[in-house]
Design a protein around this motif. Structure first.
Motif, short mmCIF file in Angstrom:
data_model
loop_
_atom_site.label_atom_id
_atom_site.label_comp_id
_atom_site.label_asym_id
_atom_site.label_seq_id
_atom_site.Cartn_x
_atom_site.Cartn_y
_atom_site.Cartn_z
N ASN A 171 -9.04 24.68 -16.15
CA ASN A 171 -10.37 24.06 -16.30
C ASN A 171 -10.84 24.08 -17.74
OD1 ASN A 171 -10.53 23.52 -13.63
ND2 ASN A 171 -11.82 25.27 -13.12
N ILE A 177 -7.41 18.48 -11.06
CA ILE A 177 -6.86 19.54 -10.23
C ILE A 177 -5.76 20.22 -11.03
CG2 ILE A 177 -7.35 18.69 -7.92
CD1 ILE A 177 -4.38 17.51 -8.17
N TYR A 178 -5.59 21.52 -10.81
CA TYR A 178 -4.65 22.23 -11.67
C TYR A 178 -3.25 22.25 -11.11
CZ TYR A 178 -4.21 26.58 -9.02
OH TYR A 178 -3.91 27.50 -8.08
N THR A 179 -3.12 21.88 -9.82
CA THR A 179 -1.77 21.74 -9.30
C THR A 179 -1.80 20.90 -8.02
OG1 THR A 179 0.28 22.93 -8.83
CG2 THR A 179 -1.73 23.79 -7.82
N ASP A 189 2.86 27.47 -12.08
CA ASP A 189 1.85 28.48 -12.42
C ASP A 189 1.91 28.84 -13.91
OD1 ASP A 189 4.24 29.72 -12.47
OD2 ASP A 189 3.75 31.26 -10.99
N SER A 198 -3.34 29.56 -15.43
CA SER A 198 -4.13 29.83 -14.22
C SER A 198 -5.12 28.69 -13.99
CB SER A 198 -4.90 31.13 -14.38
OG SER A 198 -5.90 30.94 -15.36
N ALA A 199 -5.70 28.68 -12.79
CA ALA A 199 -6.63 27.62 -12.45
C ALA A 199 -7.82 27.61 -13.43
CB ALA A 199 -7.13 27.80 -11.03
N SER A 200 -8.31 28.78 -13.78
CA SER A 200 -9.50 28.79 -14.64
C SER A 200 -9.14 28.39 -16.07
CB SER A 200 -10.18 30.15 -14.61
OG SER A 200 -9.27 31.13 -15.02
#
Ligand code: HEM
Ligand SMILES: [Cu+2]
Lengths: 206, 602
Positions: free
Chosen positions: B52, B435-437, B44, B47-49
């Motif tokens: 992106n 994909i972020y993770t 982590d 963050s995901a955003s």
């Protein structure tokens, strides 16, 4: 190869190509028009892909388009292409005054075309065909509007060249500019012929 | 100040180098952050955003703001010299092209501080990039920033085309042109035909986002696949815009350091033209899974595979050039030789992807990521490094340090293969791209770790290059005319760095590898084609800089719906155009007695 290699009063036969700068300008402009062709080609493709996407209850191209008006605009624009040819011919024989007259006429015709186009757009919006109405309307205004913007730019540009020639006369610096503006004007005309066919004629017959 | 107004192509080349290098560092930093996030499952770190945003900006920055400008740096530094020209065809436009690229790039990056960078991928696919799914301002920055930067690229392309067509020295026929110039010529033609398509796509997306148009809005009759077509009609040629000049660099470097004529020169020219042409015929191979149908897929599949033929010709010609040559492994040549197998691997995975049924399997996995990094980093970036080491003395008058150069090469090269080789397998095992993770226990862990380590090595390699630049710039400017002693082309006949007028006298070209030909006949200089005389130079101008600022301002106005600001910006730009048009500027002359180089009798 300097920028002022002409002797005053004795303009070479093709003054636009007398200097390397002039030759570069003409070639560069041909290339630029190649890019413009792709630009309009892409706009046409987008329009063709979306032209039947009218949505519910919105006017279709058959209902909207009024060919007499568009035909009049076409006639005016094509005439202006002819007058710009006369202007370049006058330039090649060093008749500056007649060249200027032909250029002024070209500008006036271009402005007349623009006037008709603005009226046309105004009319369509009243018929419920705004820019955001449908995919058809967005692509229509984008394509035709891009062309209109090109005409407007051309009108300003040639006006400026007229003023410049009044002040400085015709020489190996102004000649390439005028020549190139003439090329631009023909290009706009050719694009319009396609718009007339693809957008209006095909839009009318369905 | 001098740098803001310069119209000298060599200085503009240096500006492109600095700006492109700067964006390369930013893009590289983004890459390392991406890799840190992925080094272990369920991380982590960002963050995901943010992920992106990082991913989108990394791709966009690397392609448009790093790779292209770095190529433009080399083109500006070298092409006029290689064809024996005193200048480019349009020096003023050259400067304008640089500044629009620069301000477009700055605008894109301002987004980081203005509430969110673009986050819909570098391809900005709709509906993801539509106002519905991407609510922030990010994608607005993408459409406007790229639009402004794209203008610069288009101008550059036209300029090089006109320069190469109109300004070659006497005797420099097309079939005597150095290979690098040839590739720049074809690349410029691709720019001319590809970038206007992108411009239209960006305008349409901008209208959708800012003015509620419906190009891609399915609810109102729009079509999302239309965006994909427009984007890839530009996007596929774009990858050849990037790779062709790298091919050119490799040809020059390998031939110089093998002390041999480039093997199969005319087939190289033919292959370049053919690749350029085919580059426009294959865009839909990015859309096999869209559902175009089996016929379209089959045709685009075959067309794509055809590109492997001219590419193969090039590879073999490089090998045959080295064959039997007396090869010197300078840093430049190590990058060039390293390029060949690396690029071949990228080409092979390309042909694998070109098989439509197989692509259903690979599509949107790390296999694709591995493929395009093998061609773009392993091809293009290695090529740019080779070119920079090779031409550095001509650009700056100083030789880069060879030891540090080799350290840079080995760090970058091993780092590169560590990073991307394993990604092929990650892709085959099913790890999706973007994909972020990922979850633990899928067998992705070790390879992702290796990949991250590799990325850090590449970063260290880049740092070694930066140190090299700093150290070199403290040394005296003492590079010789022909510092590699095996120079074959015209740029090596004039002092390093090249004087502002390039050639005191235009050279007379008597064959391919013009300088080498003279050397073989026992001469150490070119025969001039004209007597020594005054040299016409264009005058510097601040207008390109101001015009670009005008566009920059107008861009903000558009984004935030402040029409006054938009108009003000456009008035600045058009005002400059107007000034430029009405003010006659004939430049100035350098007289023969001011020349450093006293010349010879023609
Ligand atoms: C023999 C030559 C090549 C072939 C046959 C080939 C084939 C392909 C195919 C079929 C794809 C689509 C894969 C998918 O999305 O499922 C692809 C993606 C890609 N290729 Fe290539 N390629 C070749 C050379 C190159 C070169 C020279 C470059 C760049 C310099 C390049 C850059 C890319 C990029 C950036 C993508 C990914 C685009 C994206 O979806 O973001 N390729 N290639
Ligand atoms: Cu492709």
């Amino acid at each position: 190869m300097s920028a002022h290699s002409h002797v005053d009063g004795q303009l070479p036969h093709e003054p636009e190509k007398a200097t390397l700068e002039g030759r570069n300008k003409v070639l560069g402009f041909w290339l630029f028009l190649g890019g413009e062709t792709v630009l309009f080609g892409t706009l046409f493709s987008a329009f063709l892909a979306l032209r039947d996407q009218v949505g519910d209850g919105n006017p279709t191209s058959q209902e909207l388009f009024q060919l007499p008006l568009v035909a009049a605009a076409t006639f005016i624009l094509l005439t202006s292409s002819l007058t710009s040819v006369f202007a370049i011919q006058a330039m090649h024989t060093n008749r500056v005054k007649s060249m200027l007259n032909w250029l002024i006429l070209t500008v006036l015709l271009g402005a007349g075309f623009l006037g008709l186009e603005i009226y046309e757009f105004y009319h369509y919006v009243h018929e419920g065909h705004g820019f955001t109405t449908s995919a058809f309307s967005s692509s229509f205004y984008t394509l035709v509007g891009f062309h209109g913007a090109h005409v407007a730019f051309g009108v300003f540009w040639i006006t400026m060249l007229i003023v410049q020639t009044f002040r400085k006369g015709l020489n190996t610096t102004t000649a390439p500019k005028i020549y190139v503006a003439g090329m631009y004007w023909h290009f706009i005309d050719v694009v319009w012929v396609f718009i007339f066919t693809v957008v209006y004629l095909m839009g009318k017959v369905g | 100040m001098d740098w803001l107004t310069t119209v000298d192509h060599k200085k503009i080349g240096i500006l492109y180098l600095i700006a492109g290098g700067f964006f390369f560092l930013i893009g590289g930093l983004e890459a390392i952050l991406i890799r840190i996030q992925l080094w272990r499952p369920l991380n982590d770190f960002v963050s995901a955003s943010t992920f992106n945003e990082l991913l989108t900006m990394h791709g966009t920055t690397m392609i448009f703001l790093a790779a292209m400008p770095l190529l433009f740096a080399l083109m500006n530094a070298v092409v006029p010299l290689q064809i024996g020209a005193r200048d480019v065809a349009f020096p003023f436009l050259n400067s304008l092209g640089f500044w629009t690229f620069f301000f477009g790039g700055v605008l894109l990056n301002v987004s980081w501080f203005a509430g969110g960078a673009p986050d819909a991928g570098w391809t900005s696919y709709v509906p993801l990039a539509s106002p519905l799914y991407s609510e922030g301002k990010g994608v607005d920055y993408y459409v406007i920033g790229l639009q402004i930067a794209g203008i610069g690229t288009l101008i550059g392309g036209i300029n090089f085309l006109a320069t190469i067509i109109n300004m070659r020295a006497p005797g420099m026929s097309f079939m005597r042109m150095p290979m690098f110039t040839w590739t720049v010529f074809i690349t410029s033609a691709l720019i001319l035909f590809a970038f206007p398509a992108l411009a239209v796509g960006l305008v349409a997306l901008m209208f959708d986002r800012l003015f509620e148009a419906n190009f891609f809005n399915v609810n109102n009759g729009g079509n999302t696949v239309l965006w994909e077509h427009i984007f890839w009609i530009f996007g596929h040629p774009e990858v050849y815009i990037l790779i062709l000049p790298a091919f050119g660099v490799i040809s020059e470097v390998i031939s110089t350091f093998s002390r041999k004529r480039l093997f199969g020169y005319s087939s190289m020219v033919f292959a370049t033209v053919l690749i350029g042409f085919l580059g426009f015929m294959v865009w839909a191979h990015h859309m096999f899974t869209v559902g175009l149908g089996p016929v379209a897929n089959a045709l685009f599949s075959i067309a794509t595979m055809l590109i492997a033929v001219p590419t193969g010709i090039k590879i073999f010609n490089w090998l045959f050039t080295m064959w039997g040559g007396s090869i010197r492994f300078t840093t430049a040549n190590m990058f060039a030789v390293g390029f060949v197998p690396t690029f071949v691997m990228g080409g092979v995975t390309g042909v694998m992807l070109a098989s439509a049924p197989a692509d259903y399997q690979y599509h949107d996995t790390y296999f694709v990521v591995a493929h395009f990094h093998y061609v773009i980093v392993g091809g293009l970036i290695l090529g740019i490094f080779a070119g920079l080491f090779y031409w550095w003395p001509k650009m700056f008058g100083r030789m880069l340090n060879e030891t540090l150069g080799k350290i840079c090469f080995w760090l970058f090269f091993t780092g590169f293969h560590l990073t991307f080789f394993v990604q092929h397998f990650l892709g085959l095992m099913g790890m999706p791209r973007r994909i972020y993770t990922y979850l633990d226990g899928l067998g992705f862990n070790n390879m992702n770790l290796i990949s991250t380590v590799g990325a850090i090595l590449m970063g260290l390699g880049t740092i070694a290059f930066l140190i090299n630049i700093v150290i070199t710039s403290m040394k005296p400017k003492n590079a010789a005319y022909d510092p590699w002693e095996d120079g074959r082309t015209l740029e090596w006949t004039i002092p390093s760095p090249a004087p502002e007028y390039n050639f005191a006298q235009t050279p007379l070209v008597r064959g391919y590898d013009a300088f080498w030909k003279e050397k073989m006949e026992g001469k150490n200089a070119m025969t001039p084609a004209e007597p020594l005389g005054p040299i016409h130079m264009p005058s510097p101008s601040i207008l390109p800089f101001i015009m670009s600022i005008g566009l920059f301002i107008a861009g903000f106005g558009l984004m935030y719906h402040q029409h006054i600001i938009t108009i003000a910006g456009l008035v600045i730009t058009f005002g400059c155009m107007f000034t430029r048009s009405v003010k006659d500027d004939h430049g100035f002359h350098i007289e023969p007695d001011e020349l450093h180089d006293k010349g010879v009798k023609a």
